[in-house]
Design a protein around this motif. Structure first.
Motif, PDB file in Angstrom:
ATOM      1  N   LEU A 173       0.844  -1.192   0.000  1.00 38.20           N
ATOM      2  CA  LEU A 173       0.000   0.000   0.000  1.00 38.20           C
ATOM      3  C   LEU A 173       0.877   1.239   0.000  1.00 38.20           C
ATOM      4  O   LEU A 173       2.087   1.179   0.234  1.00 38.20           O
ATOM      5  CB  LEU A 173      -0.957  -0.002   1.198  1.00 38.20           C
ATOM      6  N   LEU A 174       0.272   2.382  -0.277  1.00 39.31           N
ATOM      7  CA  LEU A 174       0.921   3.675  -0.092  1.00 39.31           C
ATOM      8  C   LEU A 174       0.526   4.187   1.279  1.00 39.31           C
ATOM      9  O   LEU A 174      -0.658   4.390   1.569  1.00 39.31           O
ATOM     10  CB  LEU A 174       0.493   4.656  -1.194  1.00 39.31           C
ATOM     11  N   ASP A 175       1.517   4.379   2.155  1.00 39.36           N
ATOM     12  CA  ASP A 175       1.282   4.632   3.579  1.00 39.36           C
ATOM     13  C   ASP A 175       1.055   6.115   3.835  1.00 39.36           C
ATOM     14  O   ASP A 175       1.956   6.946   3.628  1.00 39.36           O
ATOM     15  CB  ASP A 175       2.494   4.122   4.370  1.00 39.36           C
ATOM     16  N   SER A 176      -0.139   6.455   4.293  1.00 36.22           N
ATOM     17  CA  SER A 176      -0.462   7.855   4.574  1.00 36.22           C
ATOM     18  C   SER A 176       0.335   8.412   5.750  1.00 36.22           C
ATOM     19  O   SER A 176       0.468   9.619   5.889  1.00 36.22           O
ATOM     20  CB  SER A 176      -1.967   7.994   4.856  1.00 36.22           C
ATOM     21  N   ASN A 177       0.866   7.525   6.603  1.00 36.88           N
ATOM     22  CA  ASN A 177       1.652   7.981   7.760  1.00 36.88           C
ATOM     23  C   ASN A 177       3.119   8.199   7.407  1.00 36.88           C
ATOM     24  O   ASN A 177       3.909   8.590   8.270  1.00 36.88           O
ATOM     25  CB  ASN A 177       1.550   6.959   8.898  1.00 36.88           C
ATOM     26  N   ASP A 178       3.500   7.917   6.160  1.00 35.59           N
ATOM     27  CA  ASP A 178       4.892   8.071   5.749  1.00 35.59           C
ATOM     28  C   ASP A 178       4.961   8.687   4.355  1.00 35.59           C
ATOM     29  O   ASP A 178       5.658   8.185   3.472  1.00 35.59           O
ATOM     30  CB  ASP A 178       5.601   6.704   5.775  1.00 35.59           C
ATOM     31  N   ASN A 179       4.209   9.789   4.158  1.00 32.26           N
ATOM     32  CA  ASN A 179       4.231  10.553   2.902  1.00 32.26           C
ATOM     33  C   ASN A 179       3.941   9.684   1.673  1.00 32.26           C
ATOM     34  O   ASN A 179       4.485   9.919   0.599  1.00 32.26           O
ATOM     35  CB  ASN A 179       5.577  11.267   2.736  1.00 32.26           C
ATOM     36  N   PHE A 180       3.103   8.687   1.866  1.00 36.73           N
ATOM     37  CA  PHE A 180       2.652   7.797   0.790  1.00 36.73           C
ATOM     38  C   PHE A 180       3.802   7.050   0.116  1.00 36.73           C
ATOM     39  O   PHE A 180       3.812   6.824  -1.089  1.00 36.73           O
ATOM     40  CB  PHE A 180       1.813   8.565  -0.245  1.00 36.73           C
ATOM     41  N   LEU A 181       4.791   6.672   0.956  1.00 37.72           N
ATOM     42  CA  LEU A 181       5.798   5.737   0.485  1.00 37.72           C
ATOM     43  C   LEU A 181       5.215   4.328   0.515  1.00 37.72           C
ATOM     44  O   LEU A 181       4.272   4.049   1.263  1.00 37.72           O
ATOM     45  CB  LEU A 181       7.051   5.819   1.361  1.00 37.72           C
ATOM     46  N   ALA A 182       5.795   3.439  -0.266  1.00 37.98           N
ATOM     47  CA  ALA A 182       5.273   2.073  -0.353  1.00 37.98           C
ATOM     48  C   ALA A 182       5.647   1.288   0.898  1.00 37.98           C
ATOM     49  O   ALA A 182       6.768   1.383   1.406  1.00 37.98           O
ATOM     50  CB  ALA A 182       5.811   1.386  -1.594  1.00 37.98           C
ATOM     51  N   ARG A 183       4.680   0.478   1.368  1.00 34.97           N
ATOM     52  CA  ARG A 183       4.906  -0.345   2.560  1.00 34.97           C
ATOM     53  C   ARG A 183       4.115  -1.634   2.426  1.00 34.97           C
ATOM     54  O   ARG A 183       3.026  -1.647   1.852  1.00 34.97           O
ATOM     55  CB  ARG A 183       4.480   0.409   3.821  1.00 34.97           C
ATOM     56  N   THR A 184       4.657  -2.721   2.946  1.00 34.36           N
ATOM     57  CA  THR A 184       3.931  -3.990   2.953  1.00 34.36           C
ATOM     58  C   THR A 184       3.024  -4.060   4.171  1.00 34.36           C
ATOM     59  O   THR A 184       3.298  -3.437   5.208  1.00 34.36           O
ATOM     60  CB  THR A 184       4.904  -5.173   2.963  1.00 34.36           C
ATOM     61  N   ALA A 185       1.941  -4.832   4.036  1.00 38.74           N
ATOM     62  CA  ALA A 185       0.988  -5.018   5.140  1.00 38.74           C
ATOM     63  C   ALA A 185       0.256  -6.326   4.915  1.00 38.74           C
ATOM     64  O   ALA A 185       0.160  -6.811   3.776  1.00 38.74           O
ATOM     65  CB  ALA A 185      -0.006  -3.846   5.191  1.00 38.74           C
ATOM     66  N   PRO A 186      -0.278  -6.921   5.974  1.00 38.81           N
ATOM     67  CA  PRO A 186      -1.076  -8.139   5.799  1.00 38.81           C
ATOM     68  C   PRO A 186      -2.250  -7.872   4.863  1.00 38.81           C
ATOM     69  O   PRO A 186      -2.940  -6.839   4.986  1.00 38.81           O
ATOM     70  CB  PRO A 186      -1.546  -8.463   7.219  1.00 38.81           C
ATOM     71  N   CYS A 187      -2.487  -8.779   3.941  1.00 39.52           N
ATOM     72  CA  CYS A 187      -3.508  -8.569   2.911  1.00 39.52           C
ATOM     73  C   CYS A 187      -4.924  -8.541   3.478  1.00 39.52           C
ATOM     74  O   CYS A 187      -5.861  -8.119   2.793  1.00 39.52           O
ATOM     75  CB  CYS A 187      -3.408  -9.671   1.854  1.00 39.52           C
ATOM     76  N   THR A 188      -5.094  -8.999   4.714  1.00 39.86           N
ATOM     77  CA  THR A 188      -6.426  -9.030   5.319  1.00 39.86           C
ATOM     78  C   THR A 188      -6.803  -7.698   5.969  1.00 39.86           C
ATOM     79  O   THR A 188      -7.947  -7.532   6.389  1.00 39.86           O
ATOM     80  CB  THR A 188      -6.508 -10.149   6.360  1.00 39.86           C
ATOM     81  N   GLU A 189      -5.848  -6.778   6.088  1.00 41.52           N
ATOM     82  CA  GLU A 189      -6.184  -5.455   6.616  1.00 41.52           C
ATOM     83  C   GLU A 189      -7.134  -4.744   5.651  1.00 41.52           C
ATOM     84  O   GLU A 189      -7.152  -5.028   4.441  1.00 41.52           O
ATOM     85  CB  GLU A 189      -4.922  -4.611   6.804  1.00 41.52           C
ATOM     86  N   GLN A 190      -7.905  -3.819   6.181  1.00 38.40           N
ATOM     87  CA  GLN A 190      -8.836  -3.055   5.347  1.00 38.40           C
ATOM     88  C   GLN A 190      -8.309  -1.645   5.135  1.00 38.40           C
ATOM     89  O   GLN A 190      -7.986  -0.939   6.099  1.00 38.40           O
ATOM     90  CB  GLN A 190     -10.225  -3.016   5.978  1.00 38.40           C
ATOM     91  N   HIS A 191      -8.212  -1.256   3.869  1.00 32.53           N
ATOM     92  CA  HIS A 191      -7.723   0.074   3.505  1.00 32.53           C
ATOM     93  C   HIS A 191      -8.504   0.577   2.290  1.00 32.53           C
ATOM     94  O   HIS A 191      -9.166  -0.197   1.594  1.00 32.53           O
ATOM     95  CB  HIS A 191      -6.227   0.031   3.170  1.00 32.53           C
ATOM     96  N   ASN A 192      -8.415   1.876   2.038  1.00 35.05           N
ATOM     97  CA  ASN A 192      -8.904   2.416   0.770  1.00 35.05           C
ATOM     98  C   ASN A 192      -8.069   1.832  -0.370  1.00 35.05           C
ATOM     99  O   ASN A 192      -7.039   1.190  -0.127  1.00 35.05           O
ATOM    100  CB  ASN A 192      -8.809   3.940   0.773  1.00 35.05           C
ATOM    101  N   TYR A 193      -8.482   2.078  -1.590  1.00 38.36           N
ATOM    102  CA  TYR A 193      -7.782   1.494  -2.725  1.00 38.36           C
ATOM    103  C   TYR A 193      -7.969   2.380  -3.948  1.00 38.36           C
ATOM    104  O   TYR A 193      -8.864   3.233  -4.004  1.00 38.36           O
ATOM    105  CB  TYR A 193      -8.297   0.078  -3.025  1.00 38.36           C
ATOM    106  N   VAL A 194      -7.109   2.182  -4.952  1.00 40.30           N
ATOM    107  CA  VAL A 194      -7.171   2.927  -6.213  1.00 40.30           C
ATOM    108  C   VAL A 194      -7.336   1.931  -7.347  1.00 40.30           C
ATOM    109  O   VAL A 194      -6.553   0.984  -7.466  1.00 40.30           O
ATOM    110  CB  VAL A 194      -5.901   3.769  -6.437  1.00 40.30           C
ATOM    111  N   CYS A 195      -8.374   2.140  -8.186  1.00 45.10           N
ATOM    112  CA  CYS A 195      -8.582   1.309  -9.374  1.00 45.10           C
ATOM    113  C   CYS A 195      -7.983   2.008 -10.595  1.00 45.10           C
ATOM    114  O   CYS A 195      -7.947   3.240 -10.669  1.00 45.10           O
ATOM    115  CB  CYS A 195     -10.067   1.059  -9.611  1.00 45.10           C
ATOM    116  N   GLN A 196      -7.521   1.212 -11.552  1.00 42.65           N
ATOM    117  CA  GLN A 196      -6.878   1.724 -12.753  1.00 42.65           C
ATOM    118  C   GLN A 196      -7.545   1.121 -13.986  1.00 42.65           C
ATOM    119  O   GLN A 196      -7.946  -0.049 -13.994  1.00 42.65           O
ATOM    120  CB  GLN A 196      -5.392   1.371 -12.736  1.00 42.65           C
TER     121      GLN A 196
END
Length: 587
Positions: free
Chosen positions: A485-508
C-alpha cells in the motif's frame, strides 16, 4: 398510414357495371385496392373503414415485395369453413409459420350498415414464434385488399345502386406512445388511432401531461409528476406534498409518492410502533409527537396542531390497515376535527411524501453536490470526472479513488467489477501523482495491486514487480503473504501489510476512445471504466469540460467608448476615435 382526411373516400362503380366488366365472375374479386407503402413495414393491425356501404361477404388481404405478384396473406369471411374453402384454404385463426395463410371469420359477426371498421390483427401469433418469425409474418411493402360477394342491400332489382365505398385504410405498425401506451383505440371523434395512455399522460401519442401533473415540463419516457410543494426538512428527509389522482387511499398515497421517485412516511414517525410499518421512512421526531402531521405542524407553523397549520391542508399520510376501506389519514385546515379525515371518499388531493437528501453527507469527492428527487448530481472540480467526481487521468491511464475500505482481495474484485484493476505502480512519477491525489482526497493509506508470491512481488497481471518506486525504510519486507500500500503515515511511500487489513484502494483502467463523443469543437474524447467517465482533450483556443468554451479575443470583449458631456473641458467637443479612445477638439 392514413391520409387523415375524413371528407374524402374511395368509391367503386355499381355491381352491375362491375359484372359487365367481368369482375366478380367465378372466384375473381369484384374490386381491389392496392397500396404502395413506400418501404417494408411490420404492421400490427390493418383497419379498413367502410363508408356508406356494407362490408363484403369475403375479404382478402394480399401482399407483395415487388408490387406485381401478390400472394395471399389473410382472409376474412362470413361463413367460416364454407367461405374459406372458396379461397382454397381451411379455417385457421393464427399462423403456424411465417409463410402461413390465415382464414378467419369477421370479429364482428353481424355487419354494420354504415361506417364499419374492419380490423385485421397481425400480432396474434403462437408463443412459439420467435421475434424473427414474427417480423417475417408481418413484413409487407405492397398491400392489396380484395372484395368479394357484395351484399345487395336493396335487392337484385336495384343492384345498380350498390357499390363499395372506403373512407380510410390504416396500416398501424404499433402505437408510438412515448413509452406510456397500454394499447391503441380508434377515436370516435377523429376516427384516428390514439394511445391508451398511462403515467398521468394524455394526447394522441401520450405526448403531454394531464392537468394537475404538468408542474414539470413533459419529458418523453418519463411519467408526469403531480404538482409537488416542498414543506420542510427534518434531519436527512425532505417532506413534500404531491398531487394525487383518484381516491386518497393509503395505496394511492404510496403509489403517488413512488411514481414521483420518493418514499413515504407513515401516520407515525417510527419511534412509536402504532401507525408505522417497516415500508415507511423512519425519522427523528425529536419527541414532539409520534404522529407525522403533528411533527410537520411544529416545523411549519410553530405549534403541534395540524388543523391550524394551513400548509398541511388537504394532505394525506399513509395509514396501514386502519380503516376497512383503505383510507389514508388527512388534514382539513381550520376545522374543529381532531382526528383524521378519511380519504377513500375524497379525490385528487395531496399525498405526503419524503425524499432522502443524498448530499448529506456529500458523495462528491471532488465536487459540489446538488440533491435531486431520488438521487443527486455532482458538479466536478477541474480535472475530475465520474458520478462522484472520484476519477482522474494521468499518462494515458484512468484512476478511481475509493471512499470505502476493503481487504486487498475484496478491493481487487471491486476494481475488476468496474472493468479495471488495482493500480499497478511502475515508476516514481506515477507515485508522485498518486501521492498528491491521495493527499487531496481521503488522505488515507491505499492498496496497490502489488502483492507477494513465494519468492517475488507481482503486479495485477501476475508479472514480476520491477518498478523503481519509493519504499518506506526497511521495506520491502521479504515476500510472505503480504500486499503493498501507499502509507499515509509516511508521505505515501510504499509499505507492505497483511492482505487481510482493510484500507482504501485505487482502481486503474486504460483510456480508450469514447463510444459516444461528448466533446465539442473538435475535442478528442477518451473514456474509461465502461464509459462511466469521459475526458476531452480540447484544441487550442477552447476550454471547458466538453471544450464548450471559446474565449473571445480581448478586442471583441472591450466596451466601445461613448462620448458624454463630461468627456472634454468646456469649449471643446468629444470625438470617438476607436474602440476605447476619444479626442477633444476646440469647438
Amino acid at each position: 398510414m392514413t391520409d387523415g382526411n375524413s371528407s374524402t373516400w374511395w368509391q367503386s362503380t355499381s355491381l352491375q357495371q362491375l359484372k359487365l366488366s367481368g369482375n366478380g365472375a367465378g372466384n375473381r374479386a369484384e374490386v381491389y385496392i392496392t397500396l404502395d407503402l413506400g418501404e417494408t413495414y411490420y404492421p400490427e393491425t390493418i383497419t379498413i373503414h367502410m363508408c356508406d356501404t356494407i362490408r363484403p361477404g369475403r375479404l382478402a388481404v394480399m401482399r407483395s415485395a415487388d408490387g406485381l405478384n401478390f400472394d395471399p396473406w389473410l382472409y376474412l369471411v362470413t361463413n367460416g369453413n364454407r367461405d374459406c374453402r372458396m379461397f382454397g384454404v381451411a379455417k385457421q385463426r393464427d399462423p403456424d409459420s411465417p409463410e402461413s395463410v390465415v382464414c378467419r371469420e369477421y370479429a364482428q359477426l353481424e355487419p354494420q350498415l354504415y361506417n364499419e371498421r374492419i380490423t385485421v390483427s397481425l400480432s396474434e401469433v403462437p408463443p412459439s414464434f420467435s421475434d424473427e418469425a414474427l417480423l417475417r409474418w408481418q413484413a409487407v411493402r405492397h398491400l392489396q385488399v380484395r372484395f368479394y360477394d357484395m351484399d345487395l342491400v336493396m335487392g337484385t332489382s336495384a343492384d345498380q345502386f350498390d357499390h363499395y365505398a372506403v373512407s380510410e385504410i390504416s396500416v398501424m405498425t404499433g402505437c408510438e406512445c412515448n413509452g406510456f401506451g397500454k394499447g391503441c383505440e380508434i377515436s370516435a371523434d377523429s376516427g384516428q388511432y390514439e394511445c391508451i395512455c398511462s403515467g398521468n399522460t394524455q394526447g394522441r401519442f401520450c405526448e403531454e401531461c394531464q392537468p394537475l401533473y404538468n408542474q414539470l415540463p413533459y419529458q418523453p419516457g418519463q411519467p408526469c409528476q403531480g404538482q409537488r410543494v416542498h414543506l420542510t426538512t427534518i434531519g436527512s428527509w425532505s417532506f413534500y406534498k404531491v398531487r394525487a389522482s383518484g381516491p386518497m387511499t393509503s395505496a394511492n398515497v404510496k403509489f403517488t409518492c413512488e411514481a414521483a421517485g420518493m418514499r413515504y412516511p407513515c401516520f407515525a414517525s417510527g419511534r412509536c410502533t402504532g401507525g408505522w410499518t417497516p415500508d415507511c421512512i423512519k425519522y427523528d421526531d425529536a419527541f414532539i409527537s409520534c404522529e407525522t402531521h403533528w411533527v410537520l405542524s411544529f416545523h411549519l407553523c410553530g405549534h403541534d396542531n395540524p388543523y391550524r397549520c394551513e400548509p398541511l391542508d388537504d394532505t394525506f399520510v399513509y395509514m396501514d390497515d386502519w380503516w376497512s376501506d383503505g383510507s389514508a389519514c388527512g388534514m382539513k385546515y381550520n376545522t374543529d376535527k381532531y382526528w383524521c379525515v378519511t380519504g377513500a371518499d375524497v379525490n385528487n388531493l395531496y399525498a405526503l411524501c419524503a425524499d432522502l437528501n443524498e448530499c448529506e453527507p456529500s458523495p462528491c469527492v471532488h465536487g459540489t453536490c446538488t440533491d435531486d428527487i431520488g438521487g443527486y448530481t455532482c458538479t466536478c472540480e477541474n480535472g475530475w470526472e465520474g458520478t462522484n467526481c472520484d476519477l482522474t487521468s494521468f499518462n494515458g491511464e484512468c484512476y478511481q479513488f475509493s471512499s470505502t475500505t476493503l481487504t486487498h482481495q475484496d478491493a481487487t474484485q471491486a476494481c475488476s467489477s468496474k472493468n479495471g484493476h488495482l493500480v499497478d505502480l511502475t515508476d516514481d512519477q506515477q507515485q508522485s501523482f498518486l501521492a498528491d491525489k491521495l493527499a487531496a482526497s481521503s488522505g488515507a493509506s491505499n492498496w496497490l495491486a502489488i502483492k507477494s508470491a513465494p519468492i517475488a512481488f507481482l503486479y495485477s497481471n501476475g508479472s514480476t514487480f520491477s518498478g523503481p518506486i519509493h519504499w518506506s525504510s526497511s521495506e520491502p519486507a521479504a515476500p510472505c503473504d503480504l500486499c503493498v500500500l501507499l502509507d499515509s503515515n509516511d508521505n505515501f511511500l510504499a509499505r507492505t501489510a497483511p492482505c487481510t487489513e482493510q484500507h482504501n484502494y485505487v482502481c486503474q483502467s486504460d483510456l480508450k476512445p469514447c463510444e459516444q463523443n461528448v466533446c465539442q469543437n473538435g475535442g478528442i474524447c477518451t473514456s474509461c471504466f465502461n464509459d462511466t467517465a469521459a475526458f476531452c482533450d480540447c484544441p487550442a483556443g477552447f476550454d471547458g469540460k466538453t471544450c464548450e468554451i471559446n474565449p473571445a479575443p480581448i478586442s471583441s470583449m472591450m466596451i466601445p467608448y461613448r462620448c458624454s458631456s463630461a468627456s472634454c473641458p468646456d469649449g471643446m467637443y468629444c470625438t470617438e476615435e476607436g474602440v476605447a479612445s476619444f479626442s477633444c477638439k476646440a469647438g
